[in-house]
Design a protein around this motif. Structure first.
Motif: not given
Length: 266
Positions: A1-29
């Motif tokens: 599990m630690a390996t999976a979380n480490h992989s995610r943190s290295n390759s997944f962009p920050s939650q503040s990234h505009p593309a992430i925020e856009s998708v999260e905003d649509h999901l929230c709606r």
């Protein structure tokens, strides 16, 4: 599990990234509208969501995450089922519009004060066929895999989007059947909330769709042709908007699937 979380943190962009925020905003709606019966507006929200997801998949960091994950095949399988379901929904809405237009043409051609039994009979027969298609499509929703133990932020968003897709498309199918999800009425009725073309447009734009007037009993007699034409026209306008919404969603779903397939070729 630690390996999976480490992989995610290295390759997944920050939650503040505009593309992430856009998708999260649509999901929230969509989460906020999860109990909504406003099908037309929900279709538009889904289209916007998938446009955001498609933009997200174009990001190198996301493509890296997808290419490394052994779960991309499941995402592709889900996307194919969604494309097929949306395609079937488009076919059903097209057949529904055609049956309404055929009845309208017959009534105008006969020029009688009441709709003839032959016209009503032909229309009811077409509605029964459409109802069978709707029931079969709804049963096929059970084939979607809703369980997963994968711990990945991208996976969570994709599966949540899939869940919203299924929910809204099911609502579309129920609406096209002439039923109402909230009341779950089973009787076929000629009643309609659309009393005029103008009111129909207002109701449709606000999302307050009601296609219960589509279901007419074959035994119903002496239906006033003028009033029936008004109801059918009102329903046709709503059907047209649903058709346009499904077409836009279908294009977005196909685009998302193509983007996922392109990752495999990297």
């Amino acid at each position: 599990m630690a390996t999976a979380n480490h992989s995610r943190s290295n390759s997944f962009p920050s939650q503040s990234h505009p593309a992430i925020e856009s998708v999260e905003d649509h999901l929230c709606r969509l989460r906020a509208d999860s109990k909504s019966i406003f099908v037309i507006s929900n279709l538009a929200s889904l289209t916007n969501l998938h446009e955001g997801i498609n933009d997200l998949i174009q990001m190198p960091s996301i493509q890296q995450t997808l290419s490394q994950g052994n779960w991309i095949n499941e995402l592709l399988e889900g996307s194919l089922k969604l494309v097929d379901l949306c395609a079937i929904s488009r076919e059903i809405v097209s057949l529904t519009k055609e049956s309404v237009q055929d009845l309208e043409s017959s009534i105008r051609r006969n020029k009688t004060k009441t709709a003839t039994s032959s016209d009503i009979g032909a229309y009811v027969a077409s509605r029964k066929q459409i109802a069978k298609m709707v029931n079969k499509s709804i049963k096929n929703l059970k084939s979607f895999n809703h369980k997963s133990t994968i711990d990945n932020e991208l996976w969570r968003m994709m599966k949540e989007a899939e869940s919203h897709d299924l929910s809204v498309l099911k609502s579309v199918l129920i609406l096209l059947s002439g039923e109402n999800e909230k009341s779950s009425k089973t009787s076929w009725s000629l009643l309609s909330k659309f009393t005029s073309t103008q009111n129909s447009r207002v109701n449709s734009e606000s999302g307050a769709e009601d296609l219960s007037s589509l279901n007419i009993q074959k035994s119903t007699k002496n239906i006033d042709s003028k009033n029936l034409l008004k109801q059918l026209k009102s329903s046709e306008m709503t059907i047209q908007e649903i058709e346009e919404g499904l077409e836009s969603l279908f294009r977005s779903l196909v685009k998302t699937r193509v983007s996922l397939l392109n990752v495999l070729s990297l």
